[in-house]
Design a protein around this motif. Structure first.
Motif, PDB file in Angstrom:
ATOM      1  N   ASP A  63       2.519  30.616  11.165  1.00 39.06           N
ATOM      2  CA  ASP A  63       1.438  31.312  10.877  1.00 39.06           C
ATOM      3  C   ASP A  63       0.797  31.228   9.410  1.00 39.06           C
ATOM      4  O   ASP A  63      -0.339  31.052   9.209  1.00 39.06           O
ATOM      5  N   VAL A  64       1.902  31.256   8.570  1.00 46.14           N
ATOM      6  CA  VAL A  64       1.645  30.873   7.086  1.00 46.14           C
ATOM      7  C   VAL A  64       0.972  29.611   6.792  1.00 46.14           C
ATOM      8  O   VAL A  64      -0.203  29.238   6.064  1.00 46.14           O
ATOM      9  N   ARG A  65       1.702  28.505   7.503  1.00 48.24           N
ATOM     10  CA  ARG A  65       1.320  27.208   7.164  1.00 48.24           C
ATOM     11  C   ARG A  65      -0.187  26.880   7.759  1.00 48.24           C
ATOM     12  O   ARG A  65      -0.861  26.284   7.089  1.00 48.24           O
ATOM     13  N   GLU A  66      -0.293  27.649   8.940  1.00 45.78           N
ATOM     14  CA  GLU A  66      -1.819  27.332   9.497  1.00 45.78           C
ATOM     15  C   GLU A  66      -2.909  28.013   8.629  1.00 45.78           C
ATOM     16  O   GLU A  66      -3.904  27.565   8.442  1.00 45.78           O
ATOM     17  N   ARG A  67      -2.548  29.271   8.212  1.00 46.36           N
ATOM     18  CA  ARG A  67      -3.336  29.921   7.285  1.00 46.36           C
ATOM     19  C   ARG A  67      -3.738  29.022   6.071  1.00 46.36           C
ATOM     20  O   ARG A  67      -4.805  29.045   5.658  1.00 46.36           O
ATOM     21  N   LEU A  68      -2.685  28.510   5.459  1.00 49.29           N
ATOM     22  CA  LEU A  68      -3.032  27.823   4.334  1.00 49.29           C
ATOM     23  C   LEU A  68      -3.870  26.654   4.517  1.00 49.29           C
ATOM     24  O   LEU A  68      -4.681  26.116   3.487  1.00 49.29           O
ATOM     25  N   ARG A  70      -5.959  26.392   6.790  1.00 52.62           N
ATOM     26  CA  ARG A  70      -7.227  26.591   7.058  1.00 52.62           C
ATOM     27  C   ARG A  70      -8.178  27.318   5.670  1.00 52.62           C
ATOM     28  O   ARG A  70      -9.216  26.709   5.669  1.00 52.62           O
ATOM     29  N   GLU A  71      -7.532  27.653   4.955  1.00 52.95           N
ATOM     30  CA  GLU A  71      -8.151  28.353   3.775  1.00 52.95           C
ATOM     31  C   GLU A  71      -8.049  27.674   2.562  1.00 52.95           C
ATOM     32  O   GLU A  71      -9.036  27.585   1.822  1.00 52.95           O
TER      33      GLU A  71
END
Length: 767
Positions: free
Chosen positions: A676-681, A683-684
């Motif tokens: 979840d953290v990796r995908e958020r980074l 993406r943002e």
């Protein structure tokens, strides 16, 4: 004194036609009626007057008036004609009106026949006219209460009904009052009649519907269709009417207070039918009467009446209940016995009433108890019972008695201890037992704990156990008794097992305050301390915060230095332990390291001070156990993973991260590679060029003696798996901003570092 009886007849003058009274010759019947009372002859009773009214009024018109000289005039008329004209009509030329007049100089003496009044007849009449009896008697009373009491007009179709009303009034009054009553059973012109009670028919010269007449001039009781005057309430009238209607007939009051409510015979049904005001007046009257009674008089009737009143209206019955209690106490004092007010608890008394009684009698009972305290404990039972019954709750005698009873109980094996239990059991007063038990639990010194434990293990311990099981003992005593019992056969509980068992007795089955921890600790370990195994079991049932607050934290430091795991509970324990002044330098540094690591991980401590504090305390806390090193490292790694990259790319934070070991790097890597953290980074980050530049600076390939292999491996993986997937999403503007940020970074070496970035980017996303 001679009483004269005269007879007249109404005659018409032949020549002039004038009507006049002329003496009539006395016939045999009239001669028999003449009498001369002998000296000392008893005055006729009021029932005789009622009988005379009933007897004579039914066959003749009857009136009674007062004369100016204080005498009384009693007249009966008999209207008869050859044609049989009705009684009470005006005489005609063919009629003869016979008037019998009795005159006595004193209204106390009247020539009355000895005809009996049958109570059942008046009772039947009262029941037939029930709604009108109370208002009529209330107005009769007003004739005597008010000097200018208004005349009463009784309108009926039949004069005999009026006679019944007058008879009812006479029979309800004492002798003197009945004889002073004036009335006429029938008058055609009531406005000219001077008597107090005036009987009229429907054709009398009287407006029965005139408002001012009904409200201000006469009290009208209309039995021929009119509404009459507005009724007025009077308790004596209500009680007397109720007795006439429901029986037994009332007994007239004494001449000196004829309208006093002196113990009327009333049952529960009658009381229930009365108004609230009447019930209150009855209770007050009985209370006043009871206050005049001697100490030896019986009050059974009043007790029954009070209970009946209380069932209907407790407030109304309270004055009588107070009088009964006072009478009961006076009887006991007169007999030199000890009254037990517990017998009066069924009386309808409010808390305020009991408070008043305690104020009256409590001090005397307390003084008597205090005098008895000079004797042995075994003689205190009755004085103590009396003081409790009298409500001497705050008296010095009762306070001293309870203190001494508690003191005696703390000396098991002595005679006074057994006597104290005997006194308490003989009295059986829950409040007393509770207060003595509170005194036992009030001063939990080590010495008192030992004495309480001895009490629980003694013969008298059965008394303590019963009150504990009944829920009357304070929680500390419950714990003391249970600890003493469970340490004996067959339980034989010790250490943390005993502590846990005692904790289950607490509300919610858990320890909630430091005072309870102190008590349990002293019950279980006394002055010693638990071993390591016991500590591990102890902290599962008792919050370490409370252990520290109770003053036993230093005994648990072994858990801090060698914990099984590092978690929030351990850090909470460390936070609470900071106030402990017996810690050494290593223990205090360990506490600060734990607190700083958790605060850094959870964002409560900024990056720069966190790094400085963790670096310093880690050195001072050495050597750390494996559990401490791994646990604090996990929190520190999470703190670095959550730190702003723009701040982390500066020294000394970045130097600390690159030189740390696997205890920090492993959780750092794990958190950033969380899906979840990796995908958020990914993406943002394309919208955050400064963070991209900072992350590249942190993770870029480096060589050097201080750069560990572990960091090189972690940095390369994060650069590849987190930052590389972002590159394809960067536009020209963003790339320009990233290059500008890289050039500005400390030790960035200007264009050379930008060229390095572009080369790495080109390998990740070929143009």
């Amino acid at each position: 004194m001679a009483i004269r009886r005269l007879s007249y007849r109404l005659d018409e003058e032949p020549d002039t036609g004038a009507v006049r009274l002329i003496p009539a010759s006395a016939g045999p019947q009239e001669q028999e009626k003449e009498q001369t009372p002998e000296a000392g002859e008893q005055t006729p009773e009021s029932t005789e007057l009622a009988a005379h009214v009933l007897a004579v009024g039914h066959r003749q018109g009857l009136s009674r008036s007062r004369l100016p000289d204080g005498g009384g005039l009693l007249c009966s008329t008999d209207c008869s004609t050859g044609r049989g004209t009705d009684r009470g009509t005006d005489p005609s030329a063919d009629a003869e009106l016979r008037v019998d007049v009795s005159y006595a100089q004193s209204t106390e003496e009247l020539p009355l026949p000895s005809t009996d009044v049958r109570p059942e007849d008046l009772t039947a009449f009262a029941r037939e006219h029930a709604p009108r009896v109370e208002p009529f008697l209330a107005d009769v009373r007003r004739l005597f209460d008010e000097r200018a009491g208004r005349q009463i007009v009784v309108a009926e179709h039949d004069p005999r009904t009026v006679t019944r009303w007058i008879t009812l009034a006479c029979a309800s009054l004492p002798d003197t009052y009945a004889k002073s009553l004036t009335f006429t059973t029938w008058t055609a012109e009531p406005r000219r009649a001077p008597q107090q009670i005036l009987g009229i028919g429907p054709d009398a010269d009287f407006d029965r519907f005139d408002g001012p007449t009904l409200d201000h001039f006469y009290r009208v009781h209309d039995g021929v269709g009119g509404q009459g005057s507005t009724p007025t309430h009077d308790t004596w009238a209500e009680v007397t009417a109720r007795q006439w209607i429901e029986g037994p007939p009332p007994r007239p009051g004494p001449d000196d207070d004829p309208f006093a409510l002196t113990r009327p015979t009333l049952d529960v049904r009658q009381l229930a039918a009365m108004s609230d005001g009447a019930r209150r007046d009855i209770a007050r009257a009985h209370a006043a009467s009871l206050a005049q009674e001697s100490a030896g008089s019986a009050v059974v009737d009043e007790l029954a009446l009070c209970q009946a009143l209380g069932a209907e209206d407790r407030t109304a019955a309270e004055p009588l209940a107070l009088a009964l209690v006072r009478h009961y106490v006076s009887v006991a004092e007169d007999q030199e016995t000890l009254p037990d007010l517990a017998a009066c608890e069924r009386l309808p008394l409010s808390a305020d009433a009991w408070l008043r009684l305690r104020g009256e009698f409590g001090a005397r009972a307390d003084d008597a108890l205090r005098r008895r305290l000079r004797s042995s404990v075994g003689t205190w039972t009755e004085p103590l019972r009396l003081a409790l019954a009298m409500g001497a709750d705050a008296g010095p005698g009762l306070e001293e008695a309870m203190e001494r009873l508690a003191g005696a109980l703390l000396n098991p094996g002595r005679r006074e201890c057994a006597q104290a239990v005997e006194v308490l059991e003989a009295i059986g007063h829950t409040g007393l037992n509770r207060r003595v038990l509170r005194l036992l639990a009030g001063r939990m010194t080590d010495q008192q704990l030992y004495k309480l434990r001895d009490l629980a293990n003694s013969t008298q311990g059965e008394w303590l156990r019963r009150h504990v099981e009944a829920g009357e003992a304070p929680p500390p005593l419950r714990l003391v008794e249970a600890a003493a019992r469970w340490q004996r056969q067959p339980h034989c509980l010790r250490g943390a097992r005993l502590f846990a068992a005692l904790a289950e007795l607490l509300p919610g089955g858990r320890v909630e305050d430091a005072a309870t921890v102190k008590l349990l600790w002293r019950l279980v370990w006394g002055g010693s301390q638990p071993d390591s195994a016991a500590v591990a079991e102890l902290v599962r049932v008792c919050p370490t915060r409370l252990i520290v607050e109770a003053g036993f934290g230093i005994r648990l430091v072994v858990r801090l230095r060698s914990p099984q795991r590092v978690d929030s509970e351990l850090v909470d324990f460390a936070r609470d332990l900071r106030a402990e002044d017996q810690l050494n330098k290593v223990e205090r540094a360990t506490i600060k390291l734990l607190v700083a690591a958790q605060d850094f991980a959870e964002g409560r401590l900024p990056l720069r001070p966190a790094v400085e504090r963790i670096r310093d305390q880690s050195e001072r806390a050495l050597p750390l156990s494996d559990a401490l090193r791994e646990g604090t490292g996990a929190w520190i790694g999470r703190g670095f993973a959550g730190a702003p990259p723009v701040e982390l790319c500066h020294r000394p934070a970045l130097d600390f991260l690159m030189r740390t070991g696997e205890d920090v790097l492993a959780p750092y890597r794990e958190m950033l590679l969380d899906e979840d953290v990796r995908e958020r980074l990914i993406r943002e980050l394309p919208r955050r060029p400064a963070e991209i530049a900072a992350l590249y600076h942190i993770w870029r390939p480096r060589q050097g003696r201080q750069i560990t292999t572990a960091w090189q491996r972690v940095a390369d993986e994060l650069l590849t798996r987190v930052l590389a997937p972002v590159v394809p999403h960067l536009d020209d503007w963003t790339l320009g901003e990233i290059a500008t940020e890289i050039a500005r970074q400390p030790h960035g070496r200007g264009p050379g570092r930008v060229q390095e970035w572009n080369a790495w980017r080109s390998r990740q996303a070929p143009l």
